[in-house]
Design a protein around this motif. Structure first.
Motif, PDB file in Angstrom:
ATOM      1  N   GLY A 297       0.683  -0.745  -0.181  1.00 23.91           N
ATOM      2  CA  GLY A 297       0.135   0.363  -0.207  1.00 23.91           C
ATOM      3  C   GLY A 297       0.745   1.338   0.403  1.00 23.91           C
ATOM      4  N   ASN A 298       0.479   2.552   0.290  1.00 21.20           N
ATOM      5  CA  ASN A 298       1.421   3.471   0.828  1.00 21.20           C
ATOM      6  C   ASN A 298       0.344   4.140   1.696  1.00 21.20           C
ATOM      7  OD1 ASN A 298      -1.461   5.976   0.202  1.00 21.20           O
ATOM      8  ND2 ASN A 298      -1.678   4.438  -1.574  1.00 21.20           N
ATOM      9  N   ASN A 299       0.991   5.189   1.848  1.00 24.17           N
ATOM     10  CA  ASN A 299       1.508   5.770   3.569  1.00 24.17           C
ATOM     11  C   ASN A 299       0.974   7.481   3.082  1.00 24.17           C
ATOM     12  OD1 ASN A 299       3.242   7.483   2.057  1.00 24.17           O
ATOM     13  ND2 ASN A 299       4.852   8.652   3.453  1.00 24.17           N
ATOM     14  N   GLN A 300      -0.259   7.875   2.242  1.00 22.16           N
ATOM     15  CA  GLN A 300      -1.214   8.906   1.642  1.00 22.16           C
ATOM     16  C   GLN A 300      -2.703   8.809   1.863  1.00 22.16           C
ATOM     17  OE1 GLN A 300      -0.026  10.987  -1.769  1.00 22.16           O
ATOM     18  NE2 GLN A 300       1.830  11.430  -1.302  1.00 22.16           N
ATOM     19  N   GLN A 301      -2.807   6.884   1.480  1.00 21.13           N
ATOM     20  CA  GLN A 301      -4.833   6.900   1.555  1.00 21.13           C
ATOM     21  C   GLN A 301      -5.168   6.465   2.734  1.00 21.13           C
ATOM     22  OE1 GLN A 301      -4.099   4.385  -2.437  1.00 21.13           O
ATOM     23  NE2 GLN A 301      -6.153   5.952  -2.453  1.00 21.13           N
ATOM     24  N   PRO A 302      -6.218   6.654   2.983  1.00 20.33           N
ATOM     25  CA  PRO A 302      -6.720   5.607   4.241  1.00 20.33           C
ATOM     26  C   PRO A 302      -7.070   4.634   4.396  1.00 20.33           C
ATOM     27  CG  PRO A 302      -8.662   7.887   4.443  1.00 20.33           C
ATOM     28  CD  PRO A 302      -7.229   7.170   2.913  1.00 20.33           C
ATOM     29  N   ILE A 303      -6.898   3.479   5.530  1.00 16.20           N
ATOM     30  CA  ILE A 303      -6.473   2.110   5.131  1.00 16.20           C
ATOM     31  C   ILE A 303      -8.165   1.853   4.592  1.00 16.20           C
ATOM     32  CG2 ILE A 303      -6.837   0.269   6.653  1.00 16.20           C
ATOM     33  CD1 ILE A 303      -4.858   1.412   8.104  1.00 16.20           C
ATOM     34  N   LEU A 304      -9.362   2.192   4.561  1.00 10.88           N
ATOM     35  CA  LEU A 304      -9.771   1.510   4.338  1.00 10.88           C
ATOM     36  C   LEU A 304      -9.961   1.806   2.981  1.00 10.88           C
ATOM     37  CD1 LEU A 304     -13.163   0.477   4.681  1.00 10.88           C
ATOM     38  CD2 LEU A 304     -14.155   2.848   4.816  1.00 10.88           C
ATOM     39  N   LEU A 350     -10.118   2.890  13.668  1.00 11.61           N
ATOM     40  CA  LEU A 350     -10.883   3.658  12.495  1.00 11.61           C
ATOM     41  C   LEU A 350     -10.187   3.326  11.094  1.00 11.61           C
ATOM     42  CD1 LEU A 350     -13.483   5.578  13.982  1.00 11.61           C
ATOM     43  CD2 LEU A 350     -13.390   3.655  14.088  1.00 11.61           C
ATOM     44  N   ALA A 351     -10.605   2.337  10.554  1.00 15.90           N
ATOM     45  CA  ALA A 351      -9.499   2.157   9.223  1.00 15.90           C
ATOM     46  C   ALA A 351     -10.220   3.043   8.090  1.00 15.90           C
ATOM     47  CB  ALA A 351     -10.458   0.717   8.238  1.00 15.90           C
ATOM     48  N   CYS A 352     -11.234   4.129   8.394  1.00 19.44           N
ATOM     49  CA  CYS A 352     -11.293   5.110   7.887  1.00 19.44           C
ATOM     50  C   CYS A 352     -10.555   6.151   7.779  1.00 19.44           C
ATOM     51  CB  CYS A 352     -13.259   5.344   7.958  1.00 19.44           C
ATOM     52  SG  CYS A 352     -13.819   5.785   9.154  1.00 19.44           S
ATOM     53  N   SER A 353     -10.409   6.049   8.914  1.00 18.05           N
ATOM     54  CA  SER A 353      -9.959   7.725   9.496  1.00 18.05           C
ATOM     55  C   SER A 353      -8.505   7.731   9.954  1.00 18.05           C
ATOM     56  CB  SER A 353     -10.112   8.346  11.030  1.00 18.05           C
ATOM     57  OG  SER A 353     -12.051   7.945  10.055  1.00 18.05           O
ATOM     58  N   CYS A 354      -7.373   6.137   9.342  1.00 22.30           N
ATOM     59  CA  CYS A 354      -6.309   6.220   9.989  1.00 22.30           C
ATOM     60  C   CYS A 354      -5.223   5.414   8.741  1.00 22.30           C
ATOM     61  CB  CYS A 354      -6.003   4.901  10.363  1.00 22.30           C
ATOM     62  SG  CYS A 354      -6.313   5.249  12.758  1.00 22.30           S
ATOM     63  N   ILE A 355      -4.249   6.547   8.272  1.00 23.91           N
ATOM     64  CA  ILE A 355      -3.454   6.017   7.245  1.00 23.91           C
ATOM     65  C   ILE A 355      -2.418   5.270   8.025  1.00 23.91           C
ATOM     66  CG2 ILE A 355      -1.788   7.601   5.771  1.00 23.91           C
ATOM     67  CD1 ILE A 355      -4.295   9.534   5.884  1.00 23.91           C
ATOM     68  N   PRO A 356      -1.625   4.115   7.318  1.00 29.09           N
ATOM     69  CA  PRO A 356      -0.203   4.132   7.240  1.00 29.09           C
ATOM     70  C   PRO A 356       0.731   4.991   7.852  1.00 29.09           C
ATOM     71  CG  PRO A 356      -1.196   2.643   5.979  1.00 29.09           C
ATOM     72  CD  PRO A 356      -1.988   4.011   6.112  1.00 29.09           C
ATOM     73  N   LYS A 357       1.987   4.650   8.581  1.00 27.29           N
ATOM     74  CA  LYS A 357       2.963   5.772   8.553  1.00 27.29           C
ATOM     75  C   LYS A 357       4.268   4.474   8.786  1.00 27.29           C
ATOM     76  CE  LYS A 357       4.277   8.758  12.464  1.00 27.29           C
ATOM     77  NZ  LYS A 357       4.099   9.120  14.127  1.00 27.29           N
ATOM     78  N   SER A 358       4.259   3.447   9.260  1.00 22.04           N
ATOM     79  CA  SER A 358       5.304   2.812   9.002  1.00 22.04           C
ATOM     80  C   SER A 358       5.580   1.989   8.214  1.00 22.04           C
ATOM     81  CB  SER A 358       5.204   2.056  10.642  1.00 22.04           C
ATOM     82  OG  SER A 358       4.033   1.204  10.844  1.00 22.04           O
ATOM     83  N   ALA A 359       6.270   1.233   7.554  1.00 20.71           N
ATOM     84  CA  ALA A 359       6.985   0.854   6.317  1.00 20.71           C
ATOM     85  C   ALA A 359       6.400  -1.027   6.423  1.00 20.71           C
ATOM     86  CB  ALA A 359       8.017   0.351   6.587  1.00 20.71           C
TER      87      ALA A 359
END
Length: 369
Positions: A297-304, A350-359
């Protein structure tokens, strides 16, 4: 809980703001907010849009008026009793009204600083200027409305998208709130802060002034942050909105940590979403594992959103962090919450409101017992 996080006044339009812990709420705005303005000799307003060096000047309120200071070295005292006895024609964005002219000493100080003939004007104890859409509402030297509300979560979302380092102060808001979802303010019609009721009357259309870097007083490169805002906050007429203009129904006092209550809601304005494809190509990769499935994935989009793009279904009702149906368990890694409510107890997010931060992040579905 949604609450007041910061309060600002700008005694002189386009000069530096003053952070407050509490302020008196008046029909025309927070007490002392935009009661002075730099003008051409004919009364036409001057702002940091075309004269960004105005932001080098700071102000301090005192019993006699204000002190205008340049780099803590040069200053001039502005006294109320030194203004002209009669008011003179003045205008902001074609809105005609009258204001009082400062002393020769004050005008000379500002003229030498700006290297052009200017005047400082005072709105007076009572203003004859009115909000165009609300003729019973008095107004000082603000562009169009007495109050501007900024949502800290909306700013955080913008910062995540924007390559330039921004500050919430450059958007010139009076009331900065926290604890809400990003752009939740779009759907508010009437709110109550402490004992004060505000009507949210219009999204604030942003201009080139938001491009001024408050640290350097120069413009940000590449038309930022307007370039980034245009991707998701531009309407069909081409206006770029950020923040909400408000008027107050009553007077009193508001303070930091005052609770905000939404009294009435409305249908949010539609904006054209046009994120450039290259944004995601420039994102940092993140390996996302959920149960036995992994993908990059990426570190810019919400997880959902990223789960959906890879065919992984997750229940939801709102996509804005209200319903809580998209809860997941964060087993490994770190995420960046878009709102305070996005992080729950027992490592739930909440997957809709969290963005990946770590690798790498590892997730698990929440199973009903």
């Amino acid at each position: 809980m949604v609450f007041v996080n910061q309060l600002y006044i700008h005694p002189v339009k386009s000069m530096q703001g003053i952070a407050l812990k509490a302020s008196e709420v008046l029909p025309s705005g927070l007490n002392y907010d935009r009661i002075f303005m730099v003008c051409e000799p004919d009364g036409s307003f001057i702002t940091a849009r075309e004269t960004p060096q105005l932001l080098q000047l700071s102000t301090t309120i005192n019993d006699q008026g204000i002190l205008i200071t340049l780099d803590q070295q040069k200053s001039v005292q502005v006294n109320y009793h030194d203004f002209s006895i009669t008011s003179e024609p003045t205008q902001v964005w074609g809105n005609q009204f009258s204001a009082y002219i400062a002393s020769i000493n004050v005008n000379r100080f500002l003229s030498e600083f700006l290297q052009k003939d200017v005047q400082l004007r005072w709105i007076g104890k009572q203003t004859d200027r009115r909000v165009r859409r609300f003729p019973n509402t008095p107004l000082g030297f603000a562009d169009g409305y007495p109050y501007l509300l900024i949502n800290q979560a909306s700013f955080n979302y913008l910062q995540q998208q924007c390559p330039q380092k921004l500050t919430v102060e450059q958007f010139r808001g009076n009331i900065i709130i926290d604890g809400a979802l990003p752009f939740a303010e779009d759907g508010w019609k009437t709110i109550k802060i402490g004992d004060i009721i505000f009507d949210l009357v219009k999204p604030c259309s942003r201009c080139v002034m938001t491009r001024v870097n408050l640290a350097t007083h120069n413009y940000f490169a590449d038309n930022e942050p307007l370039k980034t805002l245009r991707y998701f906050r531009q309407d069909e007429q081409g206006e770029i909105d950020f923040g909400i203009n408000m008027i107050a129904r009553n007077t009193g006092t508001i303070a930091i940590n005052d609770r905000l209550e939404v009294l009435e809601r409305k249908t949010a304005k539609n904006y054209i979403k046009s994120f450039p494809k290259q944004d995601l190509n420039q994102a940092q990769p993140c390996n996302i594992t959920i149960e036995s499935t992994s993908f990059v994935g990426n570190n810019q989009q919400p997880i959902l959103e990223q789960l959906e793009q890879h065919g992984i279904a997750l229940p939801y009702s709102c996509r804005t962090g209200v319903c809580g149906r998209c809860q997941m368990i964060l087993i490994e890694g770190d995420v960046m919450p878009m709102t305070q409510s996005a992080l729950r107890r027992n490592d739930r997010i909440l997957a809709c409101s969290c963005i990946p931060k770590s690798a790498h992040i590892k997730l698990q579905f929440v199973r009903k017992s």
